[in-house]
Design an enzyme around this catalytic site. Structure first.
Site, PDB file in Angstrom:
ATOM      1  N   GLY B 478      38.529  37.642  52.107  1.00 41.72           N
ATOM      2  CA  GLY B 478      38.462  35.391  51.397  1.00 41.72           C
ATOM      3  C   GLY B 478      38.105  35.714  49.865  1.00 41.72           C
ATOM      4  N   ALA B 521      41.020  42.703  42.167  1.00 40.95           N
ATOM      5  CA  ALA B 521      41.937  41.834  41.931  1.00 40.95           C
ATOM      6  C   ALA B 521      42.841  42.878  40.749  1.00 40.95           C
ATOM      7  CB  ALA B 521      41.523  41.268  41.493  1.00 40.95           C
ATOM      8  N   ARG B 636      39.239  38.418  31.481  1.00 42.61           N
ATOM      9  CA  ARG B 636      39.326  37.347  32.057  1.00 42.61           C
ATOM     10  C   ARG B 636      40.139  36.812  33.728  1.00 42.61           C
ATOM     11  NH1 ARG B 636      44.984  36.146  28.724  1.00 42.61           N
ATOM     12  NH2 ARG B 636      44.687  38.314  28.884  1.00 42.61           N
ATOM     13  N   GLY B 710      36.566  42.334  37.499  1.00 46.14           N
ATOM     14  CA  GLY B 710      36.319  41.682  39.102  1.00 46.14           C
ATOM     15  C   GLY B 710      34.879  40.964  39.421  1.00 46.14           C
ATOM     16  N   GLU B 713      30.875  41.052  43.249  1.00 44.55           N
ATOM     17  CA  GLU B 713      30.055  41.700  43.408  1.00 44.55           C
ATOM     18  C   GLU B 713      28.401  41.389  42.629  1.00 44.55           C
ATOM     19  OE1 GLU B 713      30.005  44.185  46.034  1.00 44.55           O
ATOM     20  OE2 GLU B 713      31.796  45.509  45.615  1.00 44.55           O
TER      21      GLU B 713
END
Ligand code: FES
Ligand code: FES
Lengths: 167, 754
Positions: B478, B521, B636, B710, B713
């Site tokens: 997700g 990612a 980024r 990331g 979290e």
């Protein structure tokens, strides 16, 4: 028990164990796995489908009770190449992440717009006045559909957009 | 080994010629998800009709199964198998690895007669239909010899010790520094057990194709699942083909497999038929991991200007009797504020409770609930604005290891957040603002979360139509993995997004660590970029080496890729034409990426600031979140739409931690009291007011070649503290025992005479 349900416009005749829920009839017998099983106890809304145009939790209803009913699941609203305006709006506003609650959210959202249209009252509004299409109304009416990914703000944006209102 | 300096060279992602990087494109798999046609594990259609497996959970928390009576269950209609520890097919002992390099060992189901937590799967029934399986599962009759469960965390704090291999971290001399501080705070917070409550309960389906076990399961990490299942089944790792294409939420709780997978595979082998098994919502609460409860003591010592002189966050937490998982609620604090004297550490106690494990922002989610409220309390003692107090304690370098920050825009997050939110309208004195029956207040908190990069591989193919296929054993829970991989591929090869196919969630694809810890990612994307660069090179060489190409004979280094065309100056041809002619079978290349050897010379974190306005009803103790804003700096951003969704989702988890979530332990049975979604409260639509997240411009070139970090979290870190601080500002009542439910708040309101 033989039961005939019109599912997404097509009459489907099933020989069902009377203990089979409408949700399991759709998922396990008709292979329509759009409606999801999040709790099987009417607590999350992931299984929401429309029965004769009204949203229900398919997990809380036995399939044999729906003989002769018209059931619309997410698959009946639209397909990937011809999305329903609500599906399109969910896509555009990123109103989902994992996507597991999404079919239920979309079915619920479609029904909510009809409920507001039909002036069905809710806790958020004044029962003496006409039901209005506002973010606050939608938040109240959509609270039976849990989204653990918590796409809640995006879901409201999507519904308002699909309804032609601006957020 | 590479160096972070190698990452400074421009690459297609950083130059972003087509502008696809960062663009808020719709989710790649979105059309499938909004039409209900993305098959999650339990929904995958097997080659022949499946049988249905149902697990039975133990009704004691500690002890042994003394007797088993499965006769009635076996005689029940449609039943194909009933297993307990007595007759389950044999499996290698726990932890055994036939392959020394397996990323997970054997994890036998129905292992023996011991019960070590309430709800532990102790029996398994397979039948022709779900209804028959459920009915038969109720006829399984187990007799237990129960031990008195040791589950009282609050009473076990003295028994807690250092987690394995850990020590407290002290810099300077905390006790002396604290004693010498003019302004002090010493308070203790508690956070409860939390359950992940992913909307998709864990589920698996398995069947056998000859000697190969084909399994679909709901898991965040592919390789350990494949290896663990192979070890448990006692077969070669290549004989397990494990897939996880769509996952209905993970949040850390699906970082490991559970007995549903093992039992589905074992039963499919025994019955020669596909078998599917799902946890019920009730079984999820005990049968899968949870975030453990914590007790956190915060001590802050400052001078009267608000500069911290001494700072300590100590955490007590618990895990399963056989475990060592530690909710590291003190770790994040080591990089957050400057102070010469510092003490942080953890104490762990093993209890007869279900397995503790990671849950979204493990550590930060719990720890910020104490420290970021303590900072709010300290600001009040000092008569300082809470934003200002944090800025005064901004460290120039990492305060514990002295490393420079790769990027740190915490102050900018706080300043811009304050401005956008209208923080200047906050009244410092609590309980001053009324709106009808509501007392209204504002609160804020800082957010921090570490950033990681792990080794990963990826493959890129191109076919004769110029379609690029990305293949990686990665997952999308997700988070947007499908979409960002498509963006990276399209940008790298200069093709439109519609010309990219992404295949992930399969053990036969090049391995990636999966989704977790906010490393997904960066890790998966860096390997994708590497594979994309290798494909560019292969295509450039193909063109410049092909006499029929207009690029023939030119320098492959000069080839550009844009709009589906490869070119050198005004000589060009389409990618499709080149491949169709020169490599009609297509081309496939692999790429990999790994952390740079010198990455650790920098302290690399993601940051944010949360601002929240709540209303508190002084009569009922009800809290409503009216507005919330988060401003974040996380490198980024690959996709402004999916990244923002991650952040707002995390913020709403913060609301849940502050106001709703928590599971209590029943000391009599060692069970958790809330066993479904009616009792375990998560935030619902009506609980969320106006809520938005903003991402600052940032490039972190020490993080990975793309300069991304990331966000999964980060949104959760600090969010709950902002809510708690807003509650205090609204009504002057400080509840340090989460969640802040009306009963607790009301006691404080009554005590204050409100
Ligand atoms: S599955 Fe029906 S409400 Fe949850
Ligand atoms: S999109 Fe994951 S639960 Fe709603």
């Amino acid at each position: 028990m033989r039961t005939t349900i019109t599912v997404n416009g097509e009459a489907r005749s099933l020989d069902l164990d009377p203990r089979t829920t409408l949700l399991d009839a759709l998922r396990e017998h008709l292979k329509l796995t759009g409606p999801k099983k999040g709790c099987d106890h009417g607590q999350c809304g992931a299984c929401t489908v429309l029965v004769n145009g009204v949203r229900i939790n398919a997990c809380l209803s036995l399939a044999v009770m729906h003989d002769g009913d018209e059931v619309t699941s997410i698959e009946g609203l639209g397909a990937a190449d011809r999305l329903h305006p609500m599906q399109q709006a969910f896509l555009k506003h990123d109103a989902f992440q994992c996507g597991y609650c999404t079919p239920g959210q979309i079915c619920s959202a479609v029904a909510v717009l009809s409920e507001i249209e039909a002036d069905v009252p809710s806790h958020a509004g004044d029962v003496a006045e006409r039901a209005r299409l506002t973010a606050e109304e939608l938040r109240e009416r959509m609270s039976g559909n849990i989204c653990r990914c918590s796409a809640y703000p995006q879901i409201i944006d999507a519904i308002l957009d699909a309804a032609g209102a601006t957020s | 080994m590479s160096s972070v300096h190698d990452w400074a060279a421009p690459n297609p992602v950083t130059t972003n010629r087509s502008g696809l990087i960062g663009k808020p494109v719709d989710r790649y798999e979105g059309p499938l998800k909004v039409t209900g046609t993305a098959p999650y594990a339990y929904e995958v259609q097997p080659p022949s009709p499946p049988a249905y497996g149902v697990m039975v959970g133990a009704t004691i928390a500690a002890g042994r199964i003394a007797d088993v009576d499965i006769a009635a269950a076996e005689a029940s209609p449609g039943v194909l198998a009933v297993w307990t520890h007595r007759n389950v097919p044999s499996q290698p002992p726990r932890g055994a690895k036939a392959h020394p390099r397996s990323t997970a060992g054997s994890s036998p189901a129905l292992e023996n007669d011991r019960v070590s937590y309430f709800g532990q799967p102790v029996a398994f029934v397979v039948a022709d239909t779900l209804e028959n399986a459920v009915a038969a599962s109720m006829l399984v009759n187990l007799t237990y010899e129960a031990d008195a469960p040791d589950v009282d965390f609050a009473a076990s704090l003295d028994a807690a010790g250092q987690p394995p291999g850990e020590q407290d971290v002290e810099i300077g001399n905390f006790e002396d520094g604290f004693a010498a501080s003019g302004v002090k705070l010493d308070e203790t917070w508690t956070t409860p057990i939390q359950n992940h409550c992913q909307m998709e309960p864990c589920a698996s389906i398995a069947w056998w194709e000859g000697d190969v076990c084909v399994a679909h399961t709901s898991i965040q990490m592919v390789k350990p699942a494949q290896h663990g299942l192979a070890e448990t089944l006692g077969i070669d790792r290549d004989a397990v083909h494990l897939m996880t294409r769509y996952i209905g939420g993970g949040f850390g709780g699906k970082g490991q497999t559970y007995d549903d997978l093992t039992l589905a595979a074992l039963a499919a082998r025994a019955l020669k038929q596909p078998v599917k098994v799902a946890f019920t919502r009730q079984q999820m609460m005990h049968g899968t991991i949870h975030r453990p409860a914590t007790v956190q003591r915060v001590r802050l010592g400052a001078d009267k200007d608000g500069r911290l002189n001494a700072f300590s966050l100590m955490t007590w937490t618990h895990c399963h009797r056989s475990g060592s998982f530690t909710e590291h609620a003190s770790n994040f604090a080591r990089a957050l504020y400057a102070a010469p004297n510092r003490l942080t550490g953890h104490r762990l106690v093993r209890l007869d409770l279900p397995h503790a494990g990671p849950m979204r922002a493990p550590g930060e989610a719990s720890g910020t609930l104490s420290l970021e409220c303590a900072m709010d309390e300290l600001a009040e003692q000092l008569g300082l604005d809470p934003v200002d107090l944090r800025i005064r304690n901004e460290p120039p370098v990492d305060p514990e290891n002295g490393r420079p920050f790769s990027q740190r825009q915490l102050v900018r997050c706080l300043r811009e957040g304050a401005q956008l939110f209208g923080w200047e309208r906050r009244t410092a004195k609590p309980g001053q603002v009324r709106d009808g029956r509501w007392l209204v207040g504002m609160g804020m908190a800082a957010a921090i979360r570490g950033n990681f990069l792990l080794p990963a591989k990826c493959s890129f193919s191109v076919d004769a139509e110029g379609v690029i296929t990305v293949r990686q054993g990665m997952t999308d829970i997700g988070t947007g993995t499908y979409t960002v991989l498509a963006q990276i591929a399209a940008e790298t090869l200069g093709v439109p997004l519609g010309k990219v196919v992404v295949e992930i969630g399969d053990s036969e694809l090049p391995p990636a660590p999966g989704s977790g810890g906010q490393f997904g990612a960066a890790t998966a994307g860096s390997a994708a970029l590497a594979a994309g660069m290798n494909l560019r090179k292969a295509l450039a060489e193909l063109a410049t080496g092909d006499p029929r190409s207009p690029l023939y004979g030119d320098d492959p280094e000069l080839v550009t890729f844009q709009d589906g065309v490869i070119a050198i100056e005004n000589k060009s041809e389409t990618l499709a034409a080149l491949v169709a002619r020169a490599a009609p079978e297509g081309l496939t290349v692999e790429g990999d990426s790994r952390p740079a050897a010198d990455m650790r010379e920098w302290s690399t974190q993601t940051y944010g600031g949360h601002f929240c306005e709540v209303g508190v009803d002084p009569v009922t103790g009800e809290v409503r979140v009216r507005r919330m804003l988060g401003v974040f700096a996380a490198g980024r951003i690959l996709n402004a739409k999916t990244a923002k969704s991650q952040l707002t989702g995390g913020m709403i988890w913060g609301i849940a931690s502050a106001l709703h979530e928590g599971n209590a332990v029943d000391p009599r049975h060692g069970s958790l009291l809330a066993q479904d979604l009616a009792q375990y409260l998560v935030t619902v639509q009506a609980d969320v007011g106006e809520l938005d997240a903003i991402m600052l411009d940032e490039v972190d070139d020490k993080a990975n070649p793309m300069g991304i970090k990331g966000v999964g979290e980060l949104g959760n870190s600090g969010a709950g503290a902002a809510v708690a601080n807003a509650i205090y500002n609204a009504c002057g009542v400080r509840v340090r025992d989460y969640p802040i439910t009306p009963d607790k708040l009301l006691a404080g309101l009554i005590a204050k005479g409100l």
